[in-house]
Design an enzyme around this catalytic site. Structure first.
Site, mmCIF file in Angstrom:
data_model
loop_
_atom_site.group_PDB
_atom_site.id
_atom_site.type_symbol
_atom_site.label_atom_id
_atom_site.label_comp_id
_atom_site.label_asym_id
_atom_site.label_seq_id
_atom_site.Cartn_x
_atom_site.Cartn_y
_atom_site.Cartn_z
ATOM 1 N N ASN A 14 7.653 -27.180 38.217
ATOM 2 C CA ASN A 14 6.513 -27.710 38.968
ATOM 3 C C ASN A 14 5.968 -26.619 39.886
ATOM 4 O O ASN A 14 6.584 -26.288 40.891
ATOM 5 C CB ASN A 14 6.969 -28.935 39.777
ATOM 6 C CG ASN A 14 5.855 -29.508 40.626
ATOM 7 O OD1 ASN A 14 4.676 -29.208 40.428
ATOM 8 N ND2 ASN A 14 6.215 -30.340 41.585
ATOM 9 N N TRP A 15 4.820 -26.071 39.507
ATOM 10 C CA TRP A 15 4.251 -24.953 40.271
ATOM 11 C C TRP A 15 3.594 -25.394 41.571
ATOM 12 O O TRP A 15 3.225 -24.561 42.394
ATOM 13 C CB TRP A 15 3.220 -24.203 39.423
ATOM 14 C CG TRP A 15 3.778 -23.556 38.193
ATOM 15 C CD1 TRP A 15 5.087 -23.555 37.773
ATOM 16 C CD2 TRP A 15 3.051 -22.807 37.207
ATOM 17 N NE1 TRP A 15 5.211 -22.853 36.600
ATOM 18 C CE2 TRP A 15 3.971 -22.381 36.224
ATOM 19 C CE3 TRP A 15 1.708 -22.454 37.063
ATOM 20 C CZ2 TRP A 15 3.594 -21.625 35.118
ATOM 21 C CZ3 TRP A 15 1.320 -21.704 35.959
ATOM 22 C CH2 TRP A 15 2.259 -21.293 34.996
ATOM 23 N N LYS A 16 3.386 -26.680 41.739
ATOM 24 C CA LYS A 16 2.717 -27.218 42.936
ATOM 25 C C LYS A 16 1.361 -26.515 43.125
ATOM 26 O O LYS A 16 0.707 -26.208 42.135
ATOM 27 C CB LYS A 16 3.631 -27.121 44.159
ATOM 28 C CG LYS A 16 4.987 -27.788 43.874
ATOM 29 C CD LYS A 16 5.865 -27.946 45.081
ATOM 30 C CE LYS A 16 7.172 -28.608 44.684
ATOM 31 N NZ LYS A 16 8.041 -28.885 45.829
ATOM 32 N N HIS A 56 5.586 -37.741 42.556
ATOM 33 C CA HIS A 56 6.353 -36.725 43.287
ATOM 34 C C HIS A 56 6.360 -37.100 44.765
ATOM 35 O O HIS A 56 5.390 -37.647 45.281
ATOM 36 C CB HIS A 56 5.715 -35.342 43.085
ATOM 37 C CG HIS A 56 6.578 -34.218 43.582
ATOM 38 N ND1 HIS A 56 6.652 -33.880 44.924
ATOM 39 C CD2 HIS A 56 7.420 -33.370 42.939
ATOM 40 C CE1 HIS A 56 7.502 -32.871 45.068
ATOM 41 N NE2 HIS A 56 7.980 -32.549 43.884
ATOM 42 N N GLU A 74 14.743 -36.905 42.676
ATOM 43 C CA GLU A 74 14.591 -35.813 43.640
ATOM 44 C C GLU A 74 14.859 -36.337 45.045
ATOM 45 O O GLU A 74 14.015 -36.998 45.628
ATOM 46 C CB GLU A 74 13.191 -35.183 43.540
ATOM 47 C CG GLU A 74 12.050 -36.161 43.275
ATOM 48 C CD GLU A 74 10.720 -35.656 43.791
ATOM 49 O OE1 GLU A 74 10.503 -34.444 43.769
ATOM 50 O OE2 GLU A 74 9.914 -36.484 44.241
ATOM 51 N N GLY A 112 12.692 -28.077 48.814
ATOM 52 C CA GLY A 112 12.171 -26.967 49.608
ATOM 53 C C GLY A 112 12.956 -26.701 50.880
ATOM 54 O O GLY A 112 12.533 -25.933 51.728
ATOM 55 N N SER A 115 15.635 -28.172 45.036
ATOM 56 C CA SER A 115 16.174 -26.825 45.264
ATOM 57 C C SER A 115 17.091 -26.363 44.128
ATOM 58 O O SER A 115 18.182 -25.844 44.365
ATOM 59 C CB SER A 115 16.895 -26.756 46.618
ATOM 60 O OG SER A 115 15.985 -27.007 47.676
ATOM 61 N N GLY A 170 11.251 -26.448 41.412
ATOM 62 C CA GLY A 170 10.118 -26.117 42.268
ATOM 63 C C GLY A 170 9.941 -24.615 42.390
ATOM 64 O O GLY A 170 9.555 -23.941 41.440
ATOM 65 N N GLY A 171 10.259 -24.078 43.567
ATOM 66 C CA GLY A 171 10.028 -22.666 43.881
ATOM 67 C C GLY A 171 10.513 -21.675 42.841
ATOM 68 O O GLY A 171 9.827 -20.700 42.522
#
Length: 248
Positions: free
Chosen positions: A9-11, A94, A166, A172, A212, A233-234
């Site tokens: 998920n690049w957000k 989300h 999640e 994050g 994470s 995510g990141g």
């Protein structure tokens, strides 16, 4: 046996050029993956990314969509528009959408149904806050989400559905649920699905962990009995990191 699914998920990150560069670098790194590989760019990058991954094993997801077919919904994107682009998956519910954009379970149920109508597989997110985890209401909170979000589906749809657990407190923050915590909650989610649609269908529903996820955490997570993949995510923004997770 459920096939693992790992989605990045690049957000709200990456321009079109950056997105295309990312998947061009990613393609050779994940070409032998044994799991389903999914990237989730922003709306503006979907078309370019879809074209860039053509012929590869990488699937493309949108990060959201509306439940109406068309009309006066400024700033929204309709499911039929995504279907026409050949989008494979859509991330729904989300925690950031629930928190910052006040998405309700009622709206999410409409979105889940509409995604299936348009041949798009929903990746439905659910999870609890730190306060809810600490006061012991994790399962109660998630059950309320699941019961509302997946009501009124067919068994066939439930078997195609992807759910992403999640824990909001682990997104994050660098904090992660222990592998055992994640697995226990995912097992509980599967039991909730079984209660609604029977154990045969629930056993086919793929349930990911999100929160994470890093290259150094994925292997142990994937060894758990009920974890069927990850919503990353990141770490999904860096080709080498995401590839390391995909190739766990």
């Amino acid at each position: 046996m459920r096939k693992a699914i790992i989605a990045g998920n690049w957000k709200m990150n990456k321009t079109i050029d950056e997105a295309v560069k990312m998947v061009e670098e990613l393609k050779p790194l994940v070409k032998d993956a044994t799991c389903d590989v999914v990237v989730c760019p922003t709306f503006v990058c979907l078309d370019a990314v879809k074209k860039a991954v053509a012929g590869s094993n990488i699937k493309v997801a949108a990060q959201n969509m509306h439940f109406e077919e068309s009309g006066a919904f400024t700033g929204e994107v309709a499911p039929g528009m995504l279907e026409a682009m050949g989008i494979d998956y859509v991330v729904l519910g989300h925690s950031e959408r629930r928190e910052y954009f006040n998405e309700t379970d009622e709206a999410l149920n409409k979105k889940v149904k509409k995604a299936f109508e348009h041949n798009i597989t929903p990746i439905l997110c659910c999870g609890e806050s730190l306060e809810q985890r600490e006061n012991g209401t994790t399962n109660k909170v998630i059950e309320a989400q699941i019961k509302a979000d997946i009501a009124g589906l067919t068994n066939e749809q439930v078997e195609k559905l992807v759910i992403a657990y999640e824990p909001i407190w682990a997104i994050g923050t660098g904090k992660t649920a222990t592998d055992e915590q994640a697995n226990e909650t995912i097992k509980a989610i599967r039991a909730m699905v079984a209660e609604m649609y029977g154990s045969e269908s629930a056993e086919k529903t793929r349930i990911q962990y999100g929160g994470s996820v890093k290259p150094n955490t994925i292997k142990a997570q994937m060894e758990m009995s009920d974890i069927d993949g990850a919503l990353v995510g990141g770490a999904s923004l860096v080709p080498a990191d995401f590839a390391a997770i995909v190739n766990y």
